[in-house]
Write an enzyme that holds these catalytic residues in place. Sequence first.
Site, mmCIF file in Angstrom:
data_model
loop_
_atom_site.group_PDB
_atom_site.id
_atom_site.type_symbol
_atom_site.label_atom_id
_atom_site.label_comp_id
_atom_site.label_asym_id
_atom_site.label_seq_id
_atom_site.Cartn_x
_atom_site.Cartn_y
_atom_site.Cartn_z
ATOM 1 N N CYS A 1 -65.631 -30.914 82.886
ATOM 2 C CA CYS A 1 -66.437 -31.988 83.475
ATOM 3 C C CYS A 1 -66.736 -33.037 82.407
ATOM 4 O O CYS A 1 -67.388 -32.737 81.398
ATOM 5 C CB CYS A 1 -67.736 -31.422 84.048
ATOM 6 S SG CYS A 1 -68.844 -32.688 84.702
ATOM 7 N N GLU B 1 -70.964 -32.664 111.884
ATOM 8 C CA GLU B 1 -70.631 -33.696 110.904
ATOM 9 C C GLU B 1 -71.410 -34.986 111.157
ATOM 10 O O GLU B 1 -71.853 -35.649 110.214
ATOM 11 C CB GLU B 1 -69.125 -33.976 110.921
ATOM 12 C CG GLU B 1 -68.287 -32.915 110.262
ATOM 13 C CD GLU B 1 -68.652 -32.730 108.798
ATOM 14 O OE1 GLU B 1 -68.833 -33.751 108.093
ATOM 15 O OE2 GLU B 1 -68.775 -31.579 108.366
ATOM 16 N N CYS C 1 -72.065 -23.874 86.496
ATOM 17 C CA CYS C 1 -71.044 -24.622 87.240
ATOM 18 C C CYS C 1 -69.655 -24.043 86.962
ATOM 19 O O CYS C 1 -69.272 -23.852 85.798
ATOM 20 C CB CYS C 1 -71.092 -26.089 86.828
ATOM 21 S SG CYS C 1 -69.744 -27.069 87.502
ATOM 22 N N CYS D 1 -74.219 -29.104 92.059
ATOM 23 C CA CYS D 1 -74.061 -30.406 91.399
ATOM 24 C C CYS D 1 -74.949 -31.427 92.116
ATOM 25 O O CYS D 1 -74.480 -32.411 92.676
ATOM 26 C CB CYS D 1 -72.598 -30.843 91.425
ATOM 27 S SG CYS D 1 -72.243 -32.253 90.328
#
Length: 349
Positions: A211, A37, A205, A195
């Site tokens: 959306c 991370e 998608c 995206c």
Amino acid sequence: MSADSFAQRLLGWFDLHGRHDLPWQHPRTPYRVWLSEIMLQQTQVATVIPYFLRFVDRFPTLPDLAAATTDHVMAHWAGLGYYARARNLHAAAKTCVANHDGDLPRDFDALHALPGIGRSTAGAILSQAWNDRFPILDGNVKRVLTRFHGIAGWPGLPAVEKQLWALAEDHLLNVPDGRLADYTQAQMDFGATLCTRAKPACGICPVQDDCVARREGLTGALPTSKPSKVLPEREAVALWLENADGEILLQRRPETGIWASLWTLPQADTDAGLRDWFAREMKGAYDNVEELPVVVHTFSHYRLHLQPLRLRKVALRAVVRDNDDLRWVARGELAALGLPAPIRKLLGN
């Protein structure tokens, strides 16, 4: 489809198309998740993977990292950029050894308090390492949520970010127990591969029907761009000095500021400043320097034009020890030290 099924649709897409074989997923330990991370902050997966593998090979456990020297940590980070991440990683490892029995704490506040771990990173660690229910809001997730919900305004603004956090928490309520790690990875994968910032694949998608950006033709406009500013230009001069044995003189940067704690060439803002330093520290004729092509390097807040000057067969006026901030280094030893990427490239290493 409703917004309530956003998480389920994303998980269904992830099961078929997500990334399931990343090196930090096997084994998926808290230490490896944390390391990945931090490395993935502002850095793409493909770039991170070889650095991650080298890093965990050298520092396989959190106590190994805590016990390492700053030079060793920076050497294994060199080239990945944003070096404050490495310094914070090292400091956090030491804190974990001192205060948490050598492990990352499974507590949000304790995790968030460690150097370099913000709210989103803490959530990503807890959800991926332990399947705990915490939202994330990295750049990919911000882009997805602003488009899906039609949120205008630069996501870095506190009011916009607050709204996005609330939406991220709402979607999290619909994630089944035991799938929090998958959902966290799904969000990051979806933003990174489908995206995307430019040319998103809206036609395939899984959440396109609801959306707002897709429906209203705002895909290219969202998320709202950060107000632009012109990067200031700065100049500096660096000395590439070699002694009679061909060793290169390196200087450790201060613990704060640009390239903090890394080893680099002696540097000053002006030629006059570098000339004064040379007169104090070195034996040799400064006027014999060879002017090399200017190195241009862009930082997040300014662009540096670095003029390297090379001079051979010089000597220090005083003997230095290995723990000093000046050190003669043989070419074969450069890889063992943390050098900024443009300096490493300049030196041909």
